[in-house]
Design a protein around this motif. Structure first.
Motif, PDB file in Angstrom:
ATOM      1  N   SER A   1       7.116 -21.784  -8.435  1.00  0.00           N
ATOM      2  CA  SER A   1       8.393 -22.448  -9.339  1.00  0.00           C
ATOM      3  C   SER A   1       8.109 -21.223 -10.356  1.00  0.00           C
ATOM      4  O   SER A   1       7.659 -21.333 -11.339  1.00  0.00           O
ATOM      5  CB  SER A   1       8.024 -23.697 -10.117  1.00  0.00           C
TER       6      SER A   1
ATOM      7  N   MET B   1       9.992 -37.275 -14.182  1.00  0.00           N
ATOM      8  CA  MET B   1      11.457 -36.736 -13.947  1.00  0.00           C
ATOM      9  C   MET B   1      11.739 -37.647 -12.866  1.00  0.00           C
ATOM     10  O   MET B   1      13.151 -37.316 -12.579  1.00  0.00           O
ATOM     11  CB  MET B   1      11.055 -35.144 -13.485  1.00  0.00           C
TER      12      MET B   1
ATOM     13  N   LYS C   1       9.964 -20.778 -13.215  1.00  0.00           N
ATOM     14  CA  LYS C   1      10.317 -21.259 -14.484  1.00  0.00           C
ATOM     15  C   LYS C   1       8.739 -21.159 -14.933  1.00  0.00           C
ATOM     16  O   LYS C   1       8.621 -21.189 -16.393  1.00  0.00           O
ATOM     17  CB  LYS C   1      10.845 -22.601 -14.329  1.00  0.00           C
TER      18      LYS C   1
ATOM     19  N   TYR D   1      10.778 -34.422  -6.770  1.00  0.00           N
ATOM     20  CA  TYR D   1       9.771 -33.764  -7.525  1.00  0.00           C
ATOM     21  C   TYR D   1       9.600 -34.743  -8.856  1.00  0.00           C
ATOM     22  O   TYR D   1      10.375 -34.928  -9.578  1.00  0.00           O
ATOM     23  CB  TYR D   1      10.263 -32.296  -8.103  1.00  0.00           C
TER      24      TYR D   1
ATOM     25  N   TYR E   1       4.608 -21.540 -18.810  1.00  0.00           N
ATOM     26  CA  TYR E   1       5.359 -22.234 -19.747  1.00  0.00           C
ATOM     27  C   TYR E   1       4.727 -21.700 -21.096  1.00  0.00           C
ATOM     28  O   TYR E   1       4.692 -22.493 -21.953  1.00  0.00           O
ATOM     29  CB  TYR E   1       4.997 -23.894 -19.668  1.00  0.00           C
TER      30      TYR E   1
ATOM     31  N   GLU F   1      10.803 -20.996  -5.579  1.00  0.00           N
ATOM     32  CA  GLU F   1      11.654 -22.091  -6.116  1.00  0.00           C
ATOM     33  C   GLU F   1      12.507 -21.402  -7.609  1.00  0.00           C
ATOM     34  O   GLU F   1      11.479 -21.064  -8.274  1.00  0.00           O
ATOM     35  CB  GLU F   1      10.791 -23.325  -6.416  1.00  0.00           C
TER      36      GLU F   1
ATOM     37  N   GLU G   1       5.607 -27.461  -4.254  1.00  0.00           N
ATOM     38  CA  GLU G   1       6.179 -26.563  -5.431  1.00  0.00           C
ATOM     39  C   GLU G   1       4.956 -26.592  -6.488  1.00  0.00           C
ATOM     40  O   GLU G   1       4.242 -27.603  -6.706  1.00  0.00           O
ATOM     41  CB  GLU G   1       7.392 -27.146  -5.846  1.00  0.00           C
ATOM     42  N   SER G   2       4.648 -25.554  -7.033  1.00  0.00           N
ATOM     43  CA  SER G   2       3.701 -25.443  -8.154  1.00  0.00           C
ATOM     44  C   SER G   2       4.023 -24.089  -8.901  1.00  0.00           C
ATOM     45  O   SER G   2       4.479 -23.154  -8.489  1.00  0.00           O
ATOM     46  CB  SER G   2       2.356 -25.277  -7.662  1.00  0.00           C
ATOM     47  N   GLY G   3       3.967 -24.169 -10.266  1.00  0.00           N
ATOM     48  CA  GLY G   3       3.971 -23.081 -11.040  1.00  0.00           C
ATOM     49  C   GLY G   3       2.658 -23.089 -11.942  1.00  0.00           C
ATOM     50  O   GLY G   3       1.795 -22.076 -11.965  1.00  0.00           O
ATOM     51  N   ARG G   4       2.476 -24.207 -12.636  1.00  0.00           N
ATOM     52  CA  ARG G   4       1.394 -24.371 -13.608  1.00  0.00           C
ATOM     53  C   ARG G   4      -0.035 -24.190 -12.938  1.00  0.00           C
ATOM     54  O   ARG G   4      -0.932 -23.407 -13.566  1.00  0.00           O
ATOM     55  CB  ARG G   4       1.375 -25.822 -14.002  1.00  0.00           C
TER      56      ARG G   4
ATOM     57  N   THR H   1       5.639 -33.075 -13.613  1.00  0.00           N
ATOM     58  CA  THR H   1       4.528 -32.038 -13.893  1.00  0.00           C
ATOM     59  C   THR H   1       3.419 -32.619 -14.577  1.00  0.00           C
ATOM     60  O   THR H   1       3.261 -33.912 -14.819  1.00  0.00           O
ATOM     61  CB  THR H   1       5.102 -31.106 -15.064  1.00  0.00           C
TER      62      THR H   1
HETATM   63  C1  PLP Z   1      11.691 -29.265  -9.461  1.00  0.00           C
HETATM   64  C2  PLP Z   1      10.509 -28.765 -10.167  1.00  0.00           C
HETATM   65  N1  PLP Z   1       9.771 -28.092  -8.949  1.00  0.00           N
HETATM   66  C3  PLP Z   1       8.647 -27.472  -9.721  1.00  0.00           C
HETATM   67  C4  PLP Z   1       8.287 -27.546 -10.897  1.00  0.00           C
HETATM   68  C5  PLP Z   1       6.755 -26.867 -11.412  1.00  0.00           C
HETATM   69  O1  PLP Z   1       6.043 -27.814 -11.889  1.00  0.00           O
HETATM   70  P1  PLP Z   1       4.631 -27.376 -12.369  1.00  0.00           P
HETATM   71  O2  PLP Z   1       4.753 -26.023 -13.012  1.00  0.00           O
HETATM   72  O3  PLP Z   1       4.076 -28.302 -13.135  1.00  0.00           O
HETATM   73  O4  PLP Z   1       4.026 -27.259 -11.190  1.00  0.00           O
HETATM   74  C6  PLP Z   1       8.978 -28.198 -11.793  1.00  0.00           C
HETATM   75  C7  PLP Z   1       8.898 -28.255 -13.254  1.00  0.00           C
HETATM   76  O5  PLP Z   1       9.483 -28.740 -14.317  1.00  0.00           O
HETATM   77  C8  PLP Z   1      10.252 -28.765 -11.574  1.00  0.00           C
HETATM   78  O6  PLP Z   1      11.319 -29.341 -12.221  1.00  0.00           O
END
Ligand code: PLP
Length: 428
Positions: free
Chosen positions: A52, A156, A54, A191, A375, A73, A271-274, A194
């Motif tokens: 992710s 969410m 973001k 999803y 983040y 993503e 999915e993962s970012g953190r 987080t």
């Molecule tokens: C749809 C979706 N996917 C993935 C993520 C990534 O979350 P995380 O970084 O906690 O893994 C988010 C974070 O808000 C999200 O909204």
């Protein structure tokens, strides 16, 4: 206060701060690689892991995660551009997020991206129109807000939210989806939120997502090609420590995945970012001033909520955990003082830590905040006070790979002459 850092890491950071200046984000790609392999190793065989963007849209970060075999993503034209430049093939990109504009969808389609997560009927029908206009078929996941209650602290789904559409509403929508000539229904996307607390919380969220997949597959009379189960894989934010182990997720998750009936052949996406980049990042800054006001001590840094924690500044997450590096005579004395650690912005919200006990700090000392690889810079109030965004340095084993700075400023869009200015007489 954050745990101390080892002398070799301190020496390395000191050299970079000298060379590149302060404040400075430092990301360790070796750490990203370890965390990514660790998460991949507990997912059921054949699963795809989507990064992710973001969490950290830095180009080299995206490149590293692409090389590690992740898909992407993305939720904005900017993230899409980074993913494309990082080398993600368009067929490995999922475009998600509420409020997508027709231009965005068109832009993604013309970049070759055809996979979208649809957040509502309006979103789905907009994707459909854009795809038909481009003589393409968008391959869509329906984002579902499950009926089951949430397990995430920052939920969410499972609560009323702007994300996805209630499960019951999609369930009634088979004919409406089938009527869309520009859309192929791939499956569902759930999803839930987080930072899920631990393996039991993850398992219960993933079970809910799988059940949603089974139930909608039944309603749509389609086996589905994809179940995007989301994630919420946790890691501490802006404080020291480590995330919960995930090893114990492997077996029960494999079992859950193997119990699927209608969706048994659907590919599982996560999915993962953190979890992938959170631990890789540290924000370094420098003490600019130390002062007292009405009995309280303030340590003023050259970094604040414009570099880290727009969300923490707004009270969304707890204030951060500071680590200190003292250069002064008090270094190593063990003495602690109660202080507020604040940034340079003209708002009392610009505060990293309140009433914390830290070793006495002097102008020029360095402080650091660990676990801000996700983040951090990207979730900050970068425009506020018009100070420059921080430099972001990426290294592997101490070898600097790239140094970035987010571009910032006001592009001129339209300019008309200002009419009716006051005469010098009026202003006297
Ligand atoms: C749809 C979706 N996917 C993935 C993520 C990534 O979350 P995380 O970084 O906690 O893994 C988010 C974070 O808000 C999200 O909204």
């Amino acid at each position: 206060m954050s745990a101390p850092m080892s002398p070799p890491l301190l020496a390395r950071a000191a050299a970079w701060l000298e060379a590149y200046g302060s404040p400075l984000y430092v990301y360790d790609l070796g750490d990203v690689e370890r965390r990514t392999r660790e998460l991949l190793s507990v997912l059921p065989e054949g699963s795809r892991l989507l990064f992710s963007l973001k969490a950290n849209p830095l180009p080299v970060m995206a490149e590293a995660l692409c090389r590690l075999g992740c898909d992407a993503e993305v939720s904005s034209p900017g993230e899409l551009a980074v993913a494309m430049a990082a080398g993600f093939p368009p067929e490995r990109v999922l475009y998600s997020g509420p409020g997508k504009s027709t231009e965005e969808v068109r832009g993604a389609l013309s970049a070759g991206v055809t996979r979208f997560s649809a957040e509502s009927w309006t979103d789905l029908e907009r994707i459909d129109r854009a795809a038909r206009a481009a003589r393409l078929r968008a391959r869509v996941l329906l984002r579902v807000n499950p009926e089951a209650p949430p397990v995430a602290r920052l939920a969410m789904s499972g609560v009323s939210s702007q994300f996805g559409l209630d499960e019951a509403e999609w369930r009634e929508g088979r004919a409406r989806v089938a009527a869309l000539g520009g859309v192929e229904l791939l499956g569902v996307h759930v999803y839930q939120g987080t930072q899920l607390a631990d393996v039991p919380a993850l398992l219960s969220a993933l079970r809910v997502a799988l059940e949603v997949g089974e139930s909608l597959s039944h309603a749509f009379e389609l086996p589905f090609q994809v179940l995007d189960l989301g994630g919420g894989f946790p890691w501490p934010f802006a404080t020291s420590g480590v995330g919960p182990e995930l090893e114990s997720l492997r077996e029960p998750l494999a079992r859950l995945a193997s119990e699927r009936k209608r969706t048994a052949s659907a590919a599982l996406w996560f999915e993962s970012g953190r979890r992938l980049c959170g631990s890789s990042g540290t924000l370094w800054s420098t003490v600019m001033d130390v002062k007292r006001s009405k009995g309280k001590q303030y340590v003023v840094l050259d970094s604040g909520i414009h570099h880290l924690g727009g969300m923490s500044g707004l009270g969304r997450v707890p204030l951060v955990g500071i680590g200190v590096v003292q250069a002064g005579a008090e270094a190593g004395s063990g003495v602690l003082e109660e202080v507020n650690v604040v940034g340079p912005l003209c708002t009392p919200l610009d505060c990293f830590a309140r009433n914390v006990r830290l070793p006495p700090l002097r102008v020029g000392d360095r402080v650091f905040v660990p676990n801000v690889g996700a983040y951090g810079a990207t979730a900050s109030l970068t425009g506020f006070l018009s100070r420059p965004p921080p430099l972001e340095l990426v290294h592997r084993d101490g070898e600097v790979i790239a140094v970035h700075r987010l571009r910032w400023g006001h592009e001129l869009h339209t300019r008309l002459p200002i009419q009716g200015s006051l005469s010098s007489e009026e202003t006297r």
